[in-house]
Design an enzyme around this catalytic site. Sequence first.
Site, PDB file in Angstrom:
ATOM      1  N   GLU A 211       0.799  -1.234   0.000  1.00  0.00           N
ATOM      2  CA  GLU A 211       0.000   0.000   0.000  1.00  0.00           C
ATOM      3  C   GLU A 211       0.828   1.280   0.000  1.00  0.00           C
ATOM      4  O   GLU A 211       0.688   2.124   0.893  1.00  0.00           O
ATOM      5  CB  GLU A 211      -0.931   0.022   1.216  1.00  0.00           C
TER       6      GLU A 211
ATOM      7  N   GLU B 168      -5.208  -8.592   0.507  1.00  0.00           N
ATOM      8  CA  GLU B 168      -5.879  -8.227   1.769  1.00  0.00           C
ATOM      9  C   GLU B 168      -7.354  -7.993   1.484  1.00  0.00           C
ATOM     10  O   GLU B 168      -7.715  -7.386   0.480  1.00  0.00           O
ATOM     11  CB  GLU B 168      -5.326  -6.925   2.376  1.00  0.00           C
TER      12      GLU B 168
END
Length: 488
Positions: free
Chosen positions: A187, A383
Amino acid sequence: MKAKYYFLTSALLLPPAFSGEKHQCDFLWGTASSSYQVEGGWNESGKGPSNWDYFTHNEVTKYTIGTVENGDVAANQISRDVYLKDIQLMKELGVNSYRFSISWSRIMPDGVTVNKKGLEYYNQLIADLKEANIEPVITLYHWDMPLALYKKGSWSNPESPVWFEKFAQVIFDNFGNKSHNFITFNEPEGYVFTLEPLAANLIEKKPDGYRDVLSVASRGKQAVALHNLLIANAMVVRNYHKAKYDGRIGIALNLSPCIDNGHPNSTTEQLCNDLHNNWILDALYKGKYPDAVLKMYQSAYPKFKPTSQDMQLITQGKPDFIGVNYYGPTLVKHDKSEPFEIGNVPNPDKKPSVNGPVSPEALVTMMKKIDAEYAHPTFIITENGAGFGLADEQLDDGVISDKLRADYLKRHVTAVMNAKMEGLDIQGYLFWSLLDNFEWLWGYKNRFGIIGVDFDDKNLKRTPKLSYYIYQKTIKDYKKQCISKAQK
Ligand code: GCO
């Protein structure tokens, strides 16, 4: 688990709602985690201090949740005795993969010298996972770096790609042949633009620290840091490919489609998508940043001048797969008083999750768009998860009855597998997370595990939740329908 749960939740336990073609058995089923969030042992095994030790020891969570919390102990996976029991729970769950990250400051305590003991810890962890037939999916950078490097400017330092290249080389030299799946960064957009500058602002007690990180001035400056990180990504992907390891290397992106329900396809929606999702995807797959955002950043921060050589390098170092970190969509509306004139729409769900509205449909629509726009990439869901607050974490007859998380999991797996059957190249689903853990600026307050951790208990007792059993059953059902490569 208690029979009662099978009975009570029979609706959740119905076989997955797809009856399409068979899918391949090498699909990765797993859970995801990161070093700082689960390991603890912040100064054990020769580990040096990291940026996150620095933030938390400067009491960063005091400014967000009012209490001082840190990852000094976390879920204590630094202890082999402890993590072996977690691996046993993974085995019983039926997963064939586990995503974890390597703590850079455990491997290079001062950012330069290699710490043998740190390597030994991960070497043992990898061996123990493989012994249990669980494939390690290794993230190189999930936000923690040696404090010495953070103090030199973190990703804003033009030397940062070389720091990272050296670290990655140590990992590949030691573990390149021991895992088939690597992830360079976790991320980067959310972290570099928001979380790291916010943590720094909070401990420096900067007035208006929150609003500052949303401003075009801050984002323009951080665009330089993210650009360095993307160069680091390309260098490391290139090195991995050159060495011809038997595996693949990807990047895990925070992807959350911006949706302006009042005005579909509005400029607000487009700008939001360019800022948060397309910024990195365009750079990786098209060798350019989205024009409108680039102009805004450059006018706010003229020093940001990406060269065409840089952009070429970034796009040549394309990842082998896109890791999709998806929790929910971002609902937006036009609002002149907000930075970039993008206003947030509050989560409309009756029982809201802390990471956005629940919408498996939005995940599939987004992946279809990415598939069309960026030349059919391979996806791994790296995720996906939810935390609905304490009401969804109550103990009932020995099991934590997280019905909302269980339902979330089931619906997202079904949507992902249906999208796979429709033709998207999706090769894995990793739920966030196996355990409750240290949730960054929100400490231990926000829980995401399918296994509860009692942080008040000295042994950090683990208790499987309803979602654990639902995931177990779901994986079992899909495995029954899979076909091995040889059969195809
Ligand atoms: C992130 C990270 C994880 C979080 C998870 C739950 O997305 O913030 O990759 O470290 O813990 O997403 O919020």
